[in-house]
Design an enzyme around this catalytic site. Structure first.
Site, mmCIF file in Angstrom:
data_model
loop_
_atom_site.group_PDB
_atom_site.id
_atom_site.type_symbol
_atom_site.label_atom_id
_atom_site.label_comp_id
_atom_site.label_asym_id
_atom_site.label_seq_id
_atom_site.Cartn_x
_atom_site.Cartn_y
_atom_site.Cartn_z
ATOM 1 N N ASN A 165 -7.853 -3.497 14.306
ATOM 2 C CA ASN A 165 -9.226 -3.779 13.863
ATOM 3 C C ASN A 165 -9.289 -4.939 12.878
ATOM 4 O O ASN A 165 -10.326 -5.168 12.255
ATOM 5 C CB ASN A 165 -9.856 -2.521 13.243
ATOM 6 N N HIS A 224 -7.512 -5.221 10.105
ATOM 7 C CA HIS A 224 -7.243 -4.911 8.690
ATOM 8 C C HIS A 224 -5.939 -5.562 8.237
ATOM 9 O O HIS A 224 -5.034 -5.814 9.028
ATOM 10 C CB HIS A 224 -7.264 -3.398 8.427
ATOM 11 N N ASP A 272 0.821 -1.209 0.000
ATOM 12 C CA ASP A 272 0.000 0.000 0.000
ATOM 13 C C ASP A 272 0.857 1.262 0.000
ATOM 14 O O ASP A 272 2.074 1.204 0.153
ATOM 15 C CB ASP A 272 -0.976 -0.002 1.195
ATOM 16 N N GLU A 285 -9.834 -2.183 5.239
ATOM 17 C CA GLU A 285 -10.492 -1.996 6.525
ATOM 18 C C GLU A 285 -11.693 -2.939 6.652
ATOM 19 O O GLU A 285 -12.123 -3.531 5.649
ATOM 20 C CB GLU A 285 -10.938 -0.532 6.662
HETATM 21 P P1 PGA Z 1 2.040 -2.030 12.632
HETATM 22 O O1 PGA Z 1 0.844 -1.926 11.600
HETATM 23 O O2 PGA Z 1 2.982 -3.070 12.114
HETATM 24 O O3 PGA Z 1 2.652 -0.665 12.631
HETATM 25 O O4 PGA Z 1 1.439 -2.408 13.948
HETATM 26 C C1 PGA Z 1 0.292 -3.083 11.064
HETATM 27 C C2 PGA Z 1 -0.939 -2.743 10.277
HETATM 28 O O5 PGA Z 1 -1.643 -1.773 10.605
HETATM 29 O O6 PGA Z 1 -1.218 -3.462 9.325
#
Ligand code: PGA
Length: 250
Positions: free
Chosen positions: A140, A142, A71, A147
């Protein structure tokens, strides 16, 4: 129901990255022209440091490797310090011998988001698909910026970020103020990710425990996007004890 997801629980967060780095290194040793999928965020940072070290100390070459990133923030160009292109150059690409033209990060400043997303999907197809995609997971549930509510066959597309994601990414690790976080992003879809031949999802810390439990023990449900990996034929979650704390059978 866990579906096909394989689970590896490490004693602590520090043990997660070496396992992930070993999976990548083994793949690239067996197939020097492997196609790898990459993620940003805090979770894979140590894995990338480990891969850079293996490149240096064990001559692991990325010269024939092709990469795709999950992304990119919409509106940021690759020179912006919070862009995911910048992150990847800084954490991994500048430390290994991967050819810059073989690294594919969606362009957050593309004139036409639809054309940019289609070109990304076409490029994946043209190189024969992704062999191994590494993922993180949001609190959450995702995966990438898919999302809750994202469909199982969603393609690469422009999406809105939830407030939860904006807050999680402006807690001082990345952006210092929620107002600075772009509201939209380009993201590989769940359908895009599911086409990878192998998927490895990493999670550490108590903040991920509910999402990991929902993804593995909960239903196959777009409300927890990571649960949509349950029927993937080769998906492994590598987590620490804190992230595993709410699972039923550990
Ligand atoms: P993080 O993010 O590795 O910074 O916890 C993971 C994500 O949101 O997919």
């Amino acid at each position: 129901m866990a579906g096909n997801i394989k689970l590896v629980v490490c004693d602590d967060g520090a043990a997660v990255a070496p396992k992930a780095a070993t999976i990548f290194a083994d793949l690239i040793r067996s197939n020097p022209a492997a196609v790898i999928g990459l993620a940003t965020g805090s979770t894979p940072e140590q894995t990338y440091a480990d891969l850079a070290r293996i490149h240096q100390s064990e001559n692991l070459s990325f010269a024939q490797v092709t990469s795709f990133n999950l992304d990119e923030y919409w509106g940021l160009d690759g020179d912006h310090e919070q862009s995911y292109r910048y992150f990847m150059n800084d954490r991994l690409f500048n430390h290994i011998d991967i050819r810059p033209w073989n690294t594919h990060v969606l362009n957050g400043k593309a004139v036409n988001s639809q054309l940019e997303c289609r070109a990304f999907e076409d490029k994946i197809l043209s190189v024969g698909g992704v062999d191994l995609w590494i993922l993180g997971i949001g609190g959450n549930g995702h995966i990438a910026f898919n999302e809750p509510g994202s469909s199982v066959d969603s393609p690469t597309r422009l999406v809105h970020l939830t407030q939860e994601t904006i807050d999680a990414n402006s807690d001082g690790r990345f952006f210092s103020d929620p107002a600075e976080v772009p509201r939209c992003a380009l993201t590989a879809g769940i359908g895009t990710i599911r086409q990878a031949r192998q998927i490895v999802l990493l999670a550490t810390g108590a903040k991920k425990a509910a999402a990991i439990a929902a993804a593995i023990d909960g239903p196959f449900d777009p409300n927890c996007p990571a649960s949509l990996l349950q029927d993937h034929p080769d998906c492994t979650f590598i987590v620490d004890r804190e992230a595993a704390a709410e699972l039923q059978n550990t």
